[in-house]
Design an enzyme around this catalytic site. Structure first.
Site, PDB file in Angstrom:
ATOM      1  N   ASP A 108       0.855  -1.186   0.000  1.00  0.00           N
ATOM      2  CA  ASP A 108       0.000   0.000   0.000  1.00  0.00           C
ATOM      3  C   ASP A 108       0.893   1.240   0.000  1.00  0.00           C
ATOM      4  O   ASP A 108       1.940   1.267   0.646  1.00  0.00           O
ATOM      5  CB  ASP A 108      -0.881  -0.032   1.258  1.00  0.00           C
ATOM      6  CG  ASP A 108      -1.834   1.146   1.302  1.00  0.00           C
ATOM      7  OD1 ASP A 108      -2.256   1.616   0.226  1.00  0.00           O
ATOM      8  OD2 ASP A 108      -2.165   1.580   2.425  1.00  0.00           O
ATOM      9  N   MET A 142      -0.289   4.602   0.663  1.00  0.00           N
ATOM     10  CA  MET A 142      -0.653   5.545   1.725  1.00  0.00           C
ATOM     11  C   MET A 142      -0.727   4.857   3.077  1.00  0.00           C
ATOM     12  O   MET A 142      -1.691   4.162   3.382  1.00  0.00           O
ATOM     13  CB  MET A 142      -2.030   6.157   1.408  1.00  0.00           C
ATOM     14  CG  MET A 142      -2.097   6.936   0.114  1.00  0.00           C
ATOM     15  SD  MET A 142      -1.331   8.529   0.297  1.00  0.00           S
ATOM     16  CE  MET A 142      -2.666   9.390   1.126  1.00  0.00           C
ATOM     17  N   ASN A 153      28.603 -46.585 -30.808  1.00  0.00           N
ATOM     18  CA  ASN A 153      30.067 -46.559 -30.771  1.00  0.00           C
ATOM     19  C   ASN A 153      30.674 -47.726 -31.548  1.00  0.00           C
ATOM     20  O   ASN A 153      31.624 -47.562 -32.309  1.00  0.00           O
ATOM     21  CB  ASN A 153      30.571 -46.601 -29.323  1.00  0.00           C
ATOM     22  CG  ASN A 153      30.595 -45.211 -28.697  1.00  0.00           C
ATOM     23  OD1 ASN A 153      30.726 -44.212 -29.417  1.00  0.00           O
ATOM     24  ND2 ASN A 153      30.457 -45.141 -27.380  1.00  0.00           N
ATOM     25  N   ASP A 206      30.422 -39.435 -30.001  1.00  0.00           N
ATOM     26  CA  ASP A 206      30.526 -38.119 -29.350  1.00  0.00           C
ATOM     27  C   ASP A 206      29.568 -37.111 -29.975  1.00  0.00           C
ATOM     28  O   ASP A 206      28.944 -36.309 -29.279  1.00  0.00           O
ATOM     29  CB  ASP A 206      31.963 -37.585 -29.464  1.00  0.00           C
ATOM     30  CG  ASP A 206      32.900 -38.274 -28.468  1.00  0.00           C
ATOM     31  OD1 ASP A 206      32.403 -39.107 -27.658  1.00  0.00           O
ATOM     32  OD2 ASP A 206      34.114 -37.998 -28.502  1.00  0.00           O
ATOM     33  N   GLU A 237      26.611 -42.119 -21.258  1.00  0.00           N
ATOM     34  CA  GLU A 237      25.457 -41.695 -22.047  1.00  0.00           C
ATOM     35  C   GLU A 237      24.257 -41.436 -21.150  1.00  0.00           C
ATOM     36  O   GLU A 237      23.127 -41.531 -21.563  1.00  0.00           O
ATOM     37  CB  GLU A 237      25.125 -42.745 -23.113  1.00  0.00           C
ATOM     38  CG  GLU A 237      24.671 -44.090 -22.582  1.00  0.00           C
ATOM     39  CD  GLU A 237      25.814 -45.086 -22.327  1.00  0.00           C
ATOM     40  OE1 GLU A 237      26.968 -44.635 -22.085  1.00  0.00           O
ATOM     41  OE2 GLU A 237      25.545 -46.291 -22.370  1.00  0.00           O
TER      42      GLU A 237
END
Ligand SMILES: [Mg+2]
Length: 456
Positions: free
Chosen positions: A53, A55, A338, A347, A373
């Protein structure tokens, strides 16, 4: 998405009204009836957003906001000022005190939720960056302070997307003294233009003729290069429902026409400051951690970093009673890649996989190469349903399109995914990882290329 909200107002009725609305949306709410009371509550670091607030007797909202923003321990907490006076000068005064947003009494429900959610999302990202820095070297607070000092908000590079030349020129003239503003008259090019440039803010007019301005915004949010670029909409009153949609899509802020030049200037300043703040944090984190904690091949974090980060994030999730998910991913039949194609191709597959993984998780998620992996992703503040969405997206992104390496036919690659959530107060990092591993094992046994959730 939930968050801890602090409501500050000297009138009990106002507090109760806001409290009821936020509780109905499952926010955690605390309240304070004066500025000093609010500041002492904020000191415990358990606040995600402040509704303040303006005020109040004794200490007004501007003063509370300035103090909060001057303290490095609380400077990152977003503040929404709530004022009965719909005067642009008050807004500017508040924004200069560091307020992140405004709401006018009586508070509109839709606007309240949209703005709170938008700021909570930003806070989550900042928290995550701070936590990462902490994991590295406890440098978060120090760097955050330094970043705030650096985060001068002048000289911003802004792209203004508006196909109405007269409107565009007026907005440009409001900002040109402090910033460099490019105007893009053809909004269809917007996403590509921002991606190719070094912009710090995109301002998008909602009046783009045939083109849907939210489409433009969502494209910017999707592209990797512009994912964290702040977006500010310029809207007419009739656009309000679509502004709300925009905030849900990740738009950061909006200004209503007729555009008040001080308000526009102040909101632009706030967005640019935040953007530079986040960029600085990201940079310093990157520099500090890059060598020690990165996996050389894929550029993802390494296991050592992940183990430390998981402990830290689990502790945080437990303190704040939040969900957290861990996703363990293993490439299927990687050994045969691989064996049949050689280690260079192996890779390359791992690298391409890491790229797809990064593109399909969210900004707050942390991806690591766990070894060989096997990969792991930590997803803070994530429940079962959200985790499922991310995990499926990752799995699909790998399986749907072959991996291409220039020569020969694209390689068909799939992965299996096991997911576990933090379920019990006594969970340790090892226990969660173990459960994810059991789920992963089931995914393999049930035929691979699938996501399995831990059944605990
Ligand atoms: Mg008051």
């Amino acid at each position: 998405m939930t968050a801890r909200v602090l409501i500050v107002d000297d009138i009990p009725t106002n507090v109760r009204l806001l409290e009821a609305r936020l509780m109905a949306e499952y926010f955690e709410v605390r309240t304070a009836s004066s500025g000093p009371a609010a500041l002492s509550l904020l000191a415990d670091g358990q606040t995600d957003i402040v509704l303040l607030d303006v005020m109040m007797p004794e200490m007004d909202g501007f003063e509370v906001c300035s103090r909060l923003k001057a303290d490095p321990n609380t400077a990152h907490i977003p503040v929404v000022m709530i004022t009965a006076l719909d005067q642009p000068s008050d807004r500017v005064k508040g924004l200069q005190a560091g307020a992140d947003d405004f709401l006018t009494k009586p508070v509109d429900d839709v606007q309240l939720m949209a703005r709170v959610k938008s700021l909570v999302r930003l806070k989550a990202l900042t928290d995550e960056l701070r936590a990462r820095a902490q994991t590295g070297q406890e440098i978060a607070i120090e760097d955050a302070t330094r970043a705030m000092d650096y985060a001068n908000s002048d000289g911003g590079r802004i792209l203004l997307v508006d196909n109405d030349a007269r409107n565009a020129e007026r907005l440009r003239s409001y900002l040109a003294a402090a910033h460099k503003v490019d105007v893009l008259a053809n909004p269809a090019d917007a996403a590509l233009t921002v991606a190719g440039g070094t912009y710090e803010l995109a301002i998008v007019s909602m009046a783009l003729g045939d083109l849907d301005p939210l489409r433009v915004c969502s494209q910017m949010r999707t592209l990797e290069q512009t994912r964290s670029l702040p977006i500010l909409l310029i809207a007419e009153d009739v656009d309000r429902p679509r502004v709300v949609r925009g905030l849900d899509l990740g738009v950061n802020d909006f200004v209503m026409r007729p555009v008040e030049r001080n308000e526009l200037a102040a909101r632009v300043r706030t967005q640019i400051r935040r953007h530079r703040y986040a960029a600085e944090l990201r940079q310093s984190v990157t520099n500090t951690l890059a060598l020690a904690v990165t996996d050389e091949l894929t550029g993802l974090y390494n296991r050592r970093y992940f183990d430390r980060h998981l402990s830290l994030m689990l502790e945080k999730a437990r303190e704040q009673d939040r969900d957290m998910a861990v996703m363990l991913i293993d490439m299927d039949f990687f050994k045969s890649v691989n064996d049949n194609h050689g280690h260079d191709i192996g890779d390359a597959v791992l690298k391409e996989f890491a790229q797809r993984l990064k593109r399909n998780i969210r900004g707050v998620d942390l991806a690591c190469r766990f070894g060989g992996e096997e990969f792991v992703v930590l997803m803070p503040d994530t429940d079962f349903r959200q985790a499922q969405g991310v995990a499926e997206r990752v799995r699909m992104s790998v399986a749907e399109r072959g991996f291409e390496f220039g020569t020969g036919r694209p390689l068909k690659v799939t992965c299996s995914v096991g997911v576990a959530l933090n379920e019990h107060q006594t969970d340790t990092p090892e226990m969660i990882l173990k459960r994810a591993d059991v789920a992963l094992y089931r995914a393999k046994r049930e035929g691979r290329n699938r996501v399995v959730f831990d059944a605990a």
